[in-house]
Enzyme design. Structure first.
Site, PDB file in Angstrom:
ATOM      1  N   HIS A  71     -35.012  94.803 -25.778  1.00 10.52           N
ATOM      2  CA  HIS A  71     -35.780  93.612 -25.406  1.00 10.52           C
ATOM      3  C   HIS A  71     -34.882  92.385 -25.424  1.00 10.52           C
ATOM      4  CE1 HIS A  71     -36.214  91.888 -29.550  1.00 10.52           C
ATOM      5  NE2 HIS A  71     -36.196  93.141 -29.940  1.00 10.52           N
ATOM      6  N   ASP A  73     -36.546  89.267 -25.318  1.00 15.86           N
ATOM      7  CA  ASP A  73     -37.311  88.157 -25.893  1.00 15.86           C
ATOM      8  C   ASP A  73     -36.910  87.985 -27.356  1.00 15.86           C
ATOM      9  OD1 ASP A  73     -38.665  90.655 -26.440  1.00 15.86           O
ATOM     10  OD2 ASP A  73     -40.424  89.538 -27.086  1.00 15.86           O
ATOM     11  N   GLU A 137     -41.358  92.284 -26.854  1.00 14.06           N
ATOM     12  CA  GLU A 137     -41.336  93.187 -27.999  1.00 14.06           C
ATOM     13  C   GLU A 137     -41.805  92.420 -29.227  1.00 14.06           C
ATOM     14  OE1 GLU A 137     -40.091  95.470 -31.456  1.00 14.06           O
ATOM     15  OE2 GLU A 137     -39.447  93.461 -30.951  1.00 14.06           O
ATOM     16  N   GLU A 138     -41.407  91.148 -29.302  1.00 13.58           N
ATOM     17  CA  GLU A 138     -41.736  90.339 -30.481  1.00 13.58           C
ATOM     18  C   GLU A 138     -43.181  89.837 -30.435  1.00 13.58           C
ATOM     19  OE1 GLU A 138     -39.762  90.433 -32.805  1.00 13.58           O
ATOM     20  OE2 GLU A 138     -37.684  90.439 -32.127  1.00 13.58           O
TER      21      GLU A 138
HETATM   22 ZN   LIG Z   1     -36.011  93.607 -31.983  1.00 13.92          ZN
END
Ligand SMILES: [Zn+2]
Length: 382
Positions: A71, A73, A137-138
């Site tokens: 990811h 982000d 993802e976060e």
């Molecule tokens: Zn991560």
């Protein structure tokens, strides 16, 4: 011979893209440009305001397709005044790159993208390489890796094995590979009694002792003793509230929540069933009525030690001199979604400063990580 792709420079360029979830920040555009130039077929799979990138080199559906997942982000910088350098400046100092996402996980993405580009350029494999990068993802992760995997299934895209490049090492580069993760779920309870005057408790029904009994029983209950690859499952009471400001009122209701991290002995369904039984018992004993709401973040999973973990462990050992521990510790990651698609393991650098002020990474670790990924590709297609 072409110039090898510099994973440190690519990490710095990615850090300068302010891609705080769910903003793409230019990070995926940058990767798309690089990958397309190296012959990768790129698709943007954007869903519900989240940007995602799928890139494949080689034939679609090739049975030997190796995937990388990551990811771009990042979590917010927080108090920027507390940082010793610009969180999106990618300053280089003391042999380290400083900035949000330096460890989690722009360096990991840069390392596998650099390794993949060099591999297809220098030694075009008889097979395919897939790179799947999410911009969520976060956040709540519902339109990130899941969206890419949904799209891949619809399009007939394949992955025979996948490596997630999240930070996995504990103290030293190479000390840990993750072959599974515990599941995570949260249960919110509301206990309903009867509100009343504290001077006349017989006319009221206080929900607090009932809730206290419930959370005490739940937290004292041994869920299991752990398994060959997993620590024992745990339950933590995370909140207990009545919000009652009056000391002469017995409140009518009260709330509490628990978070459970569970191994493969359980599923979210079996745990929900257990919670319902415990609630029914306390309700029987006290007459207090309970409601429960369950949120599942992910089921536990394990990629049993075998071909894929051996391949990764051997590459790590060859580059770092360390035989990595095969672990299932830590929080959840997008591997929990990938596991429904193909065998998945996780390997990345040391995650010490993840999500912290002054997040930073040793440049040497990024170089080592790229070499490990390159070695994995060479061994996989060899
Ligand atoms: Zn991560």
């Amino acid at each position: 011979m072409t110039h090898p792709t510099d994973p440190v420079a690519l990490t710095a360029e990615l850090i300068r893209c302010p891609s705080v979830t769910p903003s793409e920040g230019g990070a995926l555009r940058l990767l798309e440009t690089r990958l397309a130039a190296a012959g990768f077929e790129c698709h943007r799979i954007d869903r519900a305001g989240v940007s995602n990138l799928f890139a494949r080199w080689g034939a679609k559906g090739h049975e030997r397709t190796f995937g990388f997942n990551g990811h771009t982000d990042v979590v917010p910088a927080g108090d920027t005044a507390a940082w010793t350098s610009d969180p999106f400046g990618a300053e280089i100092r003391d042999g380290q790159i400083w900035g949000r996402g330096a460890t989690d996980m722009k360096s990991g993405v840069a390392a596998f993208v650099a390794a993949a580009i060099d591999h297809v350029t220098e030694t075009p494999p008889d097979g395919a390489i897939v790179i799947a990068i999410t911009g969520d993802e976060e956040g709540d992760a519902s339109d990130g890796t899941v969206a890419i995997l949904d799209w891949m299934a619809t399009e007939g895209e394949h992955m025979a094995a996948c490596l997630v490049g999240e930070p996995t090492c504990r103290a030293t580069m190479g000390d840990m590979i993750k072959i599974g993760r515990r599941g995570s779920m949260t249960a919110h309870f509301t206990a309903h009694g009867v509100q009343g005057h504290t001077a006349y408790p017989q006319r009221a029904q206080n929900p607090i002792p009932a809730m206290a009994r419930l959370v005490e029983r739940l937290s004292a209950y041994p869920l299991d003793e752990g398994t060959r690859h997993f620590d024992p499952s745990t339950l933590a009471v995370t909140t207990f509230d009545t919000g009652n400001p009056a000391n002469n009122v017995i409140p009518g209701s009260c709330r509490a929540s628990v978070n459970i991290r569970f191994n493969e002995v359980h599923t979210s369904d079996s745990l929900t069933e257990w919670l319902n039984e415990e609630i029914a018992r306390v309700a029987d004993e006290t007459g207090v009525r309970f409601e429960m709401e369950v949120q599942v973040s992910g089921e536990s999973f394990l990629t049993p030690p075998g071909a894929l973990s051996d391949l990764v462990a051997e590459a790590v050992k060859a580059e770092t001199g360390i035989a990595p521990e095969l672990s299932t510790s830590g929080g959840t990651s997008d591997a929990r979604f990938v596991k429904d698609f193909c065998p998945v393991v996780e390997f990345g650098l040391v995650g010490k400063t993840m999500h912290q002020v002054d997040e930073r990474v040793e440049m040497a670790q990024i170089e080592t990580l790229k070499r490990v990924y390159a070695r994995i590709l060479t061994a996989y297609f060899g």
